[in-house]
Design a protein around this motif. Structure first.
Motif, PDB file in Angstrom:
ATOM      1  N   LEU A 181       0.857  -1.186   0.000  1.00  0.00           N
ATOM      2  CA  LEU A 181       0.000   0.000   0.000  1.00  0.00           C
ATOM      3  C   LEU A 181       0.890   1.233   0.000  1.00  0.00           C
ATOM      4  CD1 LEU A 181      -2.518  -1.208   2.726  1.00  0.00           C
ATOM      5  CD2 LEU A 181      -2.835  -1.280   0.241  1.00  0.00           C
ATOM      6  N   CYS A 182       0.960   1.912  -1.135  1.00  0.00           N
ATOM      7  CA  CYS A 182       1.830   3.084  -1.261  1.00  0.00           C
ATOM      8  C   CYS A 182       1.064   4.328  -0.841  1.00  0.00           C
ATOM      9  CB  CYS A 182       2.324   3.220  -2.693  1.00  0.00           C
ATOM     10  SG  CYS A 182       3.496   1.945  -3.144  1.00  0.00           S
ATOM     11  N   ARG A 183       1.426   4.840   0.304  1.00  0.00           N
ATOM     12  CA  ARG A 183       0.739   6.018   0.838  1.00  0.00           C
ATOM     13  C   ARG A 183       1.418   7.285   0.325  1.00  0.00           C
ATOM     14  NH1 ARG A 183       0.017   7.981   7.075  1.00  0.00           N
ATOM     15  NH2 ARG A 183       2.064   8.832   6.649  1.00  0.00           N
ATOM     16  N   THR A 184       0.711   8.008  -0.529  1.00  0.00           N
ATOM     17  CA  THR A 184       1.257   9.244  -1.090  1.00  0.00           C
ATOM     18  C   THR A 184       0.109  10.121  -1.564  1.00  0.00           C
ATOM     19  OG1 THR A 184       2.641  10.192  -2.835  1.00  0.00           O
ATOM     20  CG2 THR A 184       1.553   8.122  -3.347  1.00  0.00           C
ATOM     21  N   GLY A 185       0.319  11.428  -1.470  1.00  0.00           N
ATOM     22  CA  GLY A 185      -0.676  12.363  -1.975  1.00  0.00           C
ATOM     23  C   GLY A 185      -0.505  12.652  -3.445  1.00  0.00           C
ATOM     24  N   ASP A 186       0.529  12.107  -4.045  1.00  0.00           N
ATOM     25  CA  ASP A 186       0.832  12.330  -5.457  1.00  0.00           C
ATOM     26  C   ASP A 186       0.404  11.096  -6.255  1.00  0.00           C
ATOM     27  OD1 ASP A 186       1.892  12.837  -7.959  1.00  0.00           O
ATOM     28  OD2 ASP A 186       3.764  13.681  -7.187  1.00  0.00           O
ATOM     29  N   ALA A 187      -0.839  11.120  -6.741  1.00  0.00           N
ATOM     30  CA  ALA A 187      -1.362   9.964  -7.473  1.00  0.00           C
ATOM     31  C   ALA A 187      -0.569   9.694  -8.736  1.00  0.00           C
ATOM     32  CB  ALA A 187      -2.834  10.184  -7.809  1.00  0.00           C
ATOM     33  N   ALA A 188      -0.073  10.761  -9.388  1.00  0.00           N
ATOM     34  CA  ALA A 188       0.711  10.590 -10.616  1.00  0.00           C
ATOM     35  C   ALA A 188       2.015   9.860 -10.323  1.00  0.00           C
ATOM     36  CB  ALA A 188       0.983  11.952 -11.255  1.00  0.00           C
ATOM     37  N   ALA A 189       2.621  10.152  -9.162  1.00  0.00           N
ATOM     38  CA  ALA A 189       3.857   9.471  -8.788  1.00  0.00           C
ATOM     39  C   ALA A 189       3.602   7.987  -8.581  1.00  0.00           C
ATOM     40  CB  ALA A 189       4.440  10.097  -7.525  1.00  0.00           C
ATOM     41  N   PHE A 190       2.464   7.654  -7.981  1.00  0.00           N
ATOM     42  CA  PHE A 190       2.145   6.237  -7.805  1.00  0.00           C
ATOM     43  C   PHE A 190       1.915   5.563  -9.149  1.00  0.00           C
ATOM     44  CE2 PHE A 190      -1.000   2.854  -7.669  1.00  0.00           C
ATOM     45  CZ  PHE A 190      -0.296   1.924  -6.915  1.00  0.00           C
ATOM     46  N   GLU A 191       1.257   6.238 -10.058  1.00  0.00           N
ATOM     47  CA  GLU A 191       1.017   5.648 -11.378  1.00  0.00           C
ATOM     48  C   GLU A 191       2.333   5.345 -12.078  1.00  0.00           C
ATOM     49  OE1 GLU A 191      -1.724   4.511 -12.725  1.00  0.00           O
ATOM     50  OE2 GLU A 191      -2.740   5.013 -10.847  1.00  0.00           O
ATOM     51  N   GLU A 192       3.295   6.245 -11.926  1.00  0.00           N
ATOM     52  CA  GLU A 192       4.618   5.998 -12.520  1.00  0.00           C
ATOM     53  C   GLU A 192       5.260   4.777 -11.891  1.00  0.00           C
ATOM     54  OE1 GLU A 192       8.807   5.755 -12.732  1.00  0.00           O
ATOM     55  OE2 GLU A 192       7.811   6.461 -10.905  1.00  0.00           O
ATOM     56  N   LEU A 193       5.156   4.650 -10.566  1.00  0.00           N
ATOM     57  CA  LEU A 193       5.708   3.486  -9.874  1.00  0.00           C
ATOM     58  C   LEU A 193       4.996   2.207 -10.314  1.00  0.00           C
ATOM     59  CD1 LEU A 193       7.487   2.207  -7.649  1.00  0.00           C
ATOM     60  CD2 LEU A 193       5.621   2.680  -6.043  1.00  0.00           C
ATOM     61  N   HIS A 194       3.689   2.268 -10.425  1.00  0.00           N
ATOM     62  CA  HIS A 194       2.916   1.091 -10.822  1.00  0.00           C
ATOM     63  C   HIS A 194       3.302   0.648 -12.230  1.00  0.00           C
ATOM     64  CE1 HIS A 194      -0.710  -1.282 -11.921  1.00  0.00           C
ATOM     65  NE2 HIS A 194      -0.657  -1.612 -10.637  1.00  0.00           N
ATOM     66  N   LYS A 195       3.488   1.610 -13.114  1.00  0.00           N
ATOM     67  CA  LYS A 195       3.917   1.290 -14.479  1.00  0.00           C
ATOM     68  C   LYS A 195       5.297   0.647 -14.469  1.00  0.00           C
ATOM     69  CE  LYS A 195       4.734   3.451 -18.996  1.00  0.00           C
ATOM     70  NZ  LYS A 195       4.705   4.738 -19.757  1.00  0.00           N
ATOM     71  N   HIS A 196       6.186   1.185 -13.623  1.00  0.00           N
ATOM     72  CA  HIS A 196       7.535   0.609 -13.511  1.00  0.00           C
ATOM     73  C   HIS A 196       7.462  -0.831 -13.023  1.00  0.00           C
ATOM     74  CE1 HIS A 196      11.773   0.209 -12.367  1.00  0.00           C
ATOM     75  NE2 HIS A 196      11.341  -0.218 -11.184  1.00  0.00           N
ATOM     76  N   MET A 197       6.627  -1.101 -12.039  1.00  0.00           N
ATOM     77  CA  MET A 197       6.523  -2.451 -11.498  1.00  0.00           C
ATOM     78  C   MET A 197       5.960  -3.414 -12.532  1.00  0.00           C
ATOM     79  SD  MET A 197       7.874  -2.534  -8.588  1.00  0.00           S
ATOM     80  CE  MET A 197       8.428  -1.423  -7.286  1.00  0.00           C
ATOM     81  N   ALA A 198       5.114  -2.922 -13.404  1.00  0.00           N
ATOM     82  CA  ALA A 198       4.548  -3.773 -14.456  1.00  0.00           C
ATOM     83  C   ALA A 198       5.616  -4.220 -15.451  1.00  0.00           C
ATOM     84  CB  ALA A 198       3.428  -3.034 -15.187  1.00  0.00           C
TER      85      ALA A 198
END
Length: 553
Positions: free
Chosen positions: A43-60
């Protein structure tokens, strides 16, 4: 573990969009979590949804399952999402501990990770944690025993004798993908790299890999002097093969490039010195395959663990490294390579550097430079270690093989990540059975005495200068010192040393007596810390040798 919450901080990037600095290590750790952690959901807790999307794309794009990574808003109460631990990949957990009080200290565990501990901002953050409601089910992961000692030292000084926080300080090293380095060291790659270097089959290639900065990484003088000594001896003895010394990495400025090149040109007549920058197209896979010996004589408090020694071991290279900070947790002296003794001033000698940094008179880089200027690496032992390996191909092979096994067994991510899994379980057990503790102290003291680098980092060097230790001048000390001072890199923060006009007096005194207390007695009390820093600096430059009084005990 069902779920691990991560206080996710978007990484810094350079102009080309690459992740830089400590964020590279953080991203690598998260990648390793994705591949090997026994966790159902991150569970990535962050107020920057775009930053999480970048991380999620990287993990994919990697080996982990991207569906295990989910975004968690910063306002979502952690106690409602099934996460037993909130992990932040830096030591700044004070705010997280304070936020937890809304739900109660037993709602979940908070865990930080210490990296570089040398900035005053980080040291103050860690020191002031004693005022928070830290519990036995909280933790700060330390990558080395030396860094655990730093945290303990800061808490001890800041609390002024009060009980220390009950939080755990587990030592879990950084990791690497050892298979990657095995793939970079095939015979074909070795021949290709040595061809570009101009190294024949009988030549010996000594490799330094890392940032080429003498003020915040490793001063090159001990390595240059030792390599030249070995090359000259081998040539005089008629031994086959030339010694090549290759510095691979990047310069932090054009002035550093000129300083390194000037020093190499003056010192090395027999050793062939070459500087290869890490964007050189001739070496897209670095120089792990073409080298015979890895050397890294780090002397800076900015280092906390050091990945390059374990990368060298994974590449099958015997390693000659400074006995300093977390480096000593990697290479086993005499088994995988050699540890080179280091010496620094004792606690108290760093009050002035700490004061100047706290007062804003010195910026961070100047502070680091001033501290490392008085940290010495044993040049004689360095030359002996490089010489033994240069002369004995069988020893190189044996130590290289031992190092490769150690890297695979101890420092591969497959071995490191289970230690995190075990930590999460231990914290959960403690949260169930241990009682709540009050903050260790109401206030934290963080002045120059508490932040004295030679006290905070006293566990880094092999030796600290003691009153009964001896400082013995080498041959032609005055002439050699005059020659060393022609190079800017050899006196880069003069404010912390005796004035140049006082150096002849110091050398004269050392000719009469060598015990540190006897030498220091020739100066007023207010100057004795400066004398001690200058004595360590003379050892650093090869003008003198340090002989500890307790060496035989």
């Amino acid at each position: 573990m069902t779920a691990l919450a991560i206080d996710y901080i978007p990484p810094n990037r350079n102009r080309e969009g690459r992740i830089v600095g400590i964020d590279v290590a953080v991203r690598t750790l998260l990648d390793a979590f994705a591949r090997y952690a026994d966790v159902d959901t991150f569970l990535c807790r962050t107020g920057d949804a775009a930053a999480f999307e970048e991380l999620h794309k990287h993990m994919a794009q990697g080996d982990g399952d991207p569906d295990r990574w989910r975004h968690l808003g910063v306002d979502t109460p952690l106690e409602t999402v099934g996460a037993g631990t909130l992990f932040r990949p830096d030591p700044n957990i004070n705010g997280l501990i304070a936020q937890r009080m809304k739900a109660g200290p037993q709602a979940y565990s908070v865990c930080g990770l210490s990296h570089t501990m040398s900035s005053m901002q980080v040291m103050e953050t860690v020191a002031t944690a004693i005022t928070q409601s830290l519990q036995s089910w909280d933790a700060v992961v330390c990558p080395s025993r030396a860094i655990r000692g730093v945290v303990e030292s800061l808490w001890e000084a800041a609390s002024q004798g009060a009980a220390l926080p009950p939080a755990q300080l587990p030592v879990i090293p950084l990791g690497i993908d050892t298979a990657r380095f095995s793939a970079l060291t095939g015979n074909g790659m070795r021949a290709a790299q040595r061809l570009v270097l101009g190294a024949d089959a009988e030549d010996v290639v000594v490799l330094f890999y890392g940032r080429l900065s003498y003020h915040n990484k490793a001063h090159p003088l001990p390595l240059l002097l030792a390599a030249e000594r070995v090359a000259a001896r081998r040539q005089a003895a008629g031994l086959p093969g030339r010694l090549h010394l290759v510095f691979y990495g990047y310069f932090t400025g054009e002035a550093f490039r000129k300083d390194y090149q000037k020093a190499a040109a003056v010192i090395c007549e027999n050793a062939a010195v070459r500087f290869v920058e890490n964007d050189d197209p001739n070496f897209p896979d670095a120089l792990w395959a073409g080298a015979d010996i890895f050397v890294s004589l780090v002397d800076n408090v900015q280092e906390s663990f050091g990945l390059t020694p374990i990368e060298a071991m994974a590449a099958g290279l015997p390693a000659v490294i400074s006995d300093w900070d977390g480096y000593r947790d990697t290479v086993r002296n005499g088994a995988d390579g050699f540890l080179i003794p280091t010496v620094a001033p004792d606690a108290g000698a760093g009050l002035e550097p700490a004061r100047r940094y706290l007062a804003g008179e010195d910026v961070y880089g100047e502070y680091l430079a001033g501290v490392s200027q008085s940290v010495a690496v044993d040049i004689d032992v360095t030359a002996e270690a490089i010489g033994r390996l240069a002369d004995d191909a069988a020893l190189r092979k044996c130590m290289g093989a031992a190092g490769r096994r150690r890297a695979q067994d101890m420092f591969d991510w497959r071995a490191v990540i289970p230690a995190y899994d075990a930590l999460w379980s231990e914290l959960a057990e403690r949260r169930e059975r241990d009682v709540v503790s009050e903050p260790a102290a109401a206030h934290a003291i963080t002045g120059p005495a508490e932040m004295d680098p030679y006290r905070v980092f006293r566990g880094f060097p092999s030796f600290r200068l003691m009153p009964d230790d001896a400082i013995v001048l080498t041959d032609r000390a005055a002439a050699v010192l005059a020659d060393r001072l022609r190079h800017r890199m050899n006196m880069f923060v003069p404010v912390h040393l005796l004035a140049p006009e006082d150096l002849p007096r110091l050398l004269s005194r050392l000719q009469a007596v060598d015990r540190i207390s006897d030498v220091a007695a020739d100066w007023p009390e207010r100057e004795r810390s400066r004398v001690e820093r200058t004595l360590a600096w003379l050892v650093k430059l090869g003008i003198a040798r340090h002989e500890p009084a307790n060496a035989g005990t």
